[in-house]
Enzyme design. Structure first.
Site, PDB file in Angstrom:
ATOM      1  N   TRP A 154      65.555  72.489  40.264  1.00  0.00           N
ATOM      2  CA  TRP A 154      63.960  72.483  40.961  1.00  0.00           C
ATOM      3  C   TRP A 154      63.381  73.580  40.155  1.00  0.00           C
ATOM      4  CZ3 TRP A 154      63.321  69.147  44.877  1.00  0.00           C
ATOM      5  CH2 TRP A 154      64.837  68.324  44.866  1.00  0.00           C
ATOM      6  N   ASP A 174      58.866  79.507  43.644  1.00  0.00           N
ATOM      7  CA  ASP A 174      59.508  78.221  44.643  1.00  0.00           C
ATOM      8  C   ASP A 174      60.130  79.620  46.097  1.00  0.00           C
ATOM      9  OD1 ASP A 174      60.245  76.458  45.839  1.00  0.00           O
ATOM     10  OD2 ASP A 174      61.117  75.298  43.998  1.00  0.00           O
ATOM     11  N   LYS A 221      63.488  74.026  54.757  1.00  0.00           N
ATOM     12  CA  LYS A 221      64.599  74.508  54.761  1.00  0.00           C
ATOM     13  C   LYS A 221      65.206  75.436  55.843  1.00  0.00           C
ATOM     14  CE  LYS A 221      64.900  71.948  50.976  1.00  0.00           C
ATOM     15  NZ  LYS A 221      64.509  71.923  49.914  1.00  0.00           N
TER      16      LYS A 221
HETATM   17  C1  LIG Z   1      64.096  71.325  48.571  1.00  0.00           C
HETATM   18  C2  LIG Z   1      63.054  71.928  47.089  1.00  0.00           C
HETATM   19  C3  LIG Z   1      62.293  72.138  46.759  1.00  0.00           C
HETATM   20  C4  LIG Z   1      61.801  69.870  47.596  1.00  0.00           C
HETATM   21  O1  LIG Z   1      60.587  70.250  47.910  1.00  0.00           O
HETATM   22  P1  LIG Z   1      59.814  69.009  48.836  1.00  0.00           P
HETATM   23  O2  LIG Z   1      59.318  69.416  49.652  1.00  0.00           O
HETATM   24  O3  LIG Z   1      60.669  67.784  49.401  1.00  0.00           O
HETATM   25  O4  LIG Z   1      59.040  68.340  47.772  1.00  0.00           O
HETATM   26  C5  LIG Z   1      61.917  72.722  46.022  1.00  0.00           C
HETATM   27  N1  LIG Z   1      62.491  73.564  45.456  1.00  0.00           N
HETATM   28  C6  LIG Z   1      63.349  73.648  46.053  1.00  0.00           C
HETATM   29  C7  LIG Z   1      63.948  75.403  45.232  1.00  0.00           C
HETATM   30  C8  LIG Z   1      63.770  73.080  47.246  1.00  0.00           C
HETATM   31  O5  LIG Z   1      65.201  73.612  47.868  1.00  0.00           O
END
Ligand SMILES: *Cc1c(COP(=O)(O)O)cnc(C)c1O
Length: 355
Positions: A99, A166, A190
């Site tokens: 990511w 993030d 998540k």
């Molecule tokens: C799942 C995830 C993403 C991507 O998320 P989307 O909503 O599918 O774009 C980005 N960063 C992390 C840390 C993730 O676990």
């Protein structure tokens, strides 16, 4: 048979959150219409988004001067919205996995990117500890929890420049000192809600400092000004986020979520370290308490498919590791019970006894 949901995302939610959301899709607040068929600007929906914002602020103890937004596009859209809104000349990024790499790739479209440290050479099995953030960077970006590799930064770092994170896969699992950040974002699927909504926590006065023109939809100020209602927001995912945040609050808030996460992780990592068949994939001090990755020890490698089948037979769902790590990954988000982790541990012990 009872199923235990270890999916990495979209992932487990409390049963009552799913039931409440399903009910609202059938008949929202007893108005005789579905949540799916009413205006997002109606007097019935406005309180939902208002309370969702307020609860996010309350749960994370967000200081004055910040806005909470619920947007579309996923965390992946934030990879470009962040540099669009913040990168004038140069940004600093910590590279801790898939990511982070995706975020770095987008930022490079907007200016210079200095990768302050990376654990890529070690297949991201640890969080780099010593690095220097350049003081002339417009911001420093990192991924707090690496969903794929199973590493996590659980203590808010110090940064000499505005910090952005993030937090897709560990938001609401522990207290965060939001005042250290200008911006925090993540996909909700998540630990916050079902898929379809992205949360953004942004410091209002951190915006408006880049010289480029920003398309209206990609400008955070648009969404702050319109309270996430510039266009139609994802109403059902926002509703389930609200139900889930009410659940988190009723359980005792993010401190209690952290206590449970640490307890689950302790139980599972202890077994991984003890069991002769398995070993963890990341350095002990970098271990995530959300995504717990492990593989079969080399001498038992050929038992991997057998264990997968055995675990599946015993009700374990989603424990297959990501292809870039292999082996197994047990994602243990807020709604995962201690009982679920104990059931997985029992499976590991039973499988060991057979071999
Ligand atoms: C799942 C995830 C993403 C991507 O998320 P989307 O909503 O599918 O774009 C980005 N960063 C992390 C840390 C993730 O676990």
């Amino acid at each position: 048979m009872k199923k235990y949901n270890f999916n990495a995302g979209p992932s487990i939610l409390p049963r009552e959150v799913i039931e409440q959301t399903a009910q609202a899709c059938l008949d929202f607040n007893g108005i005789g219409l579905s949540l799916m068929e009413i205006s997002h600007r109606s007097k019935d929906f406005q309180p939902v988004i208002d309370e969702a914002e307020a609860l996010m602020k309350e749960l994370l103890d967000i200081p004055e001067g910040y806005s909470v937004l619920f947007l579309g596009g996923g965390a992946s859209l934030q990879f470009c919205m962040v540099p669009y809104n913040y990168l004038e000349k140069k940004a600093a990024y910590l590279n801790t996995g898939t990511w982070s790499k995706k975020a770095i790739k987008e930022a490079k479209l907007f200016g210079d990117v200095e990768v302050v440290a990376s654990s890529a050479d070690a297949n991201f099995t640890f969080i780099p500890k010593s690095y220097v953030i350049p003081t002339d960077a417009d911001y420093f970006h990192y991924t707090s929890n690496n969903t794929i590799y199973g590493t996590e930064i659980r203590k808010d770092p110090d940064s000499p420049v505005p910090m952005i994170s993030d937090m897709s896969s560990d938001i609401l699992s522990r207290p965060v000192d939001v005042s250290k950040y200008v911006m925090i974002y993540g996909g909700a699927q998540k630990n916050v809600s079902m898929a379809g909504v992205t949360f953004v926590i942004v410091k209002n006065d951190s915006l408006g400092k880049v010289s480029r023109a920003i398309p209206t939809m990609l400008d955070y100020r648009t969404h702050i000004e319109k309270g996430s209602m510039f266009n139609t927001p994802p109403v059902v995912p926002i509703y389930s986020a609200l139900m889930n945040m009410r659940w988190v609050k009723a359980q005792g808030g993010v401190k209690e979520m952290e206590r449970r996460a640490l307890e689950r992780a302790e139980i599972l990592y202890t077994e991984i370290d003890r069991n002769k068949l398995f070993r963890g994939t990341v350095e002990a001090d970098s271990r995530s308490v959300m995504n717990i990755c492990f593989v079969m020890n080399d001498e038992y490698k050929d038992l991997e498919a057998d264990f997968m089948a055995f675990a599946t037979e015993h009700g374990m769902v989603g424990v297959k590791g990501h292809r870039s790590v292999g082996g197994f990954r047990a994602s243990c988000y807020n709604a995962m019970s201690r009982e679920g982790v104990e059931a997985l541990v029992a499976c590991m012990k039973e499988f060991e006894a057979k071999h």
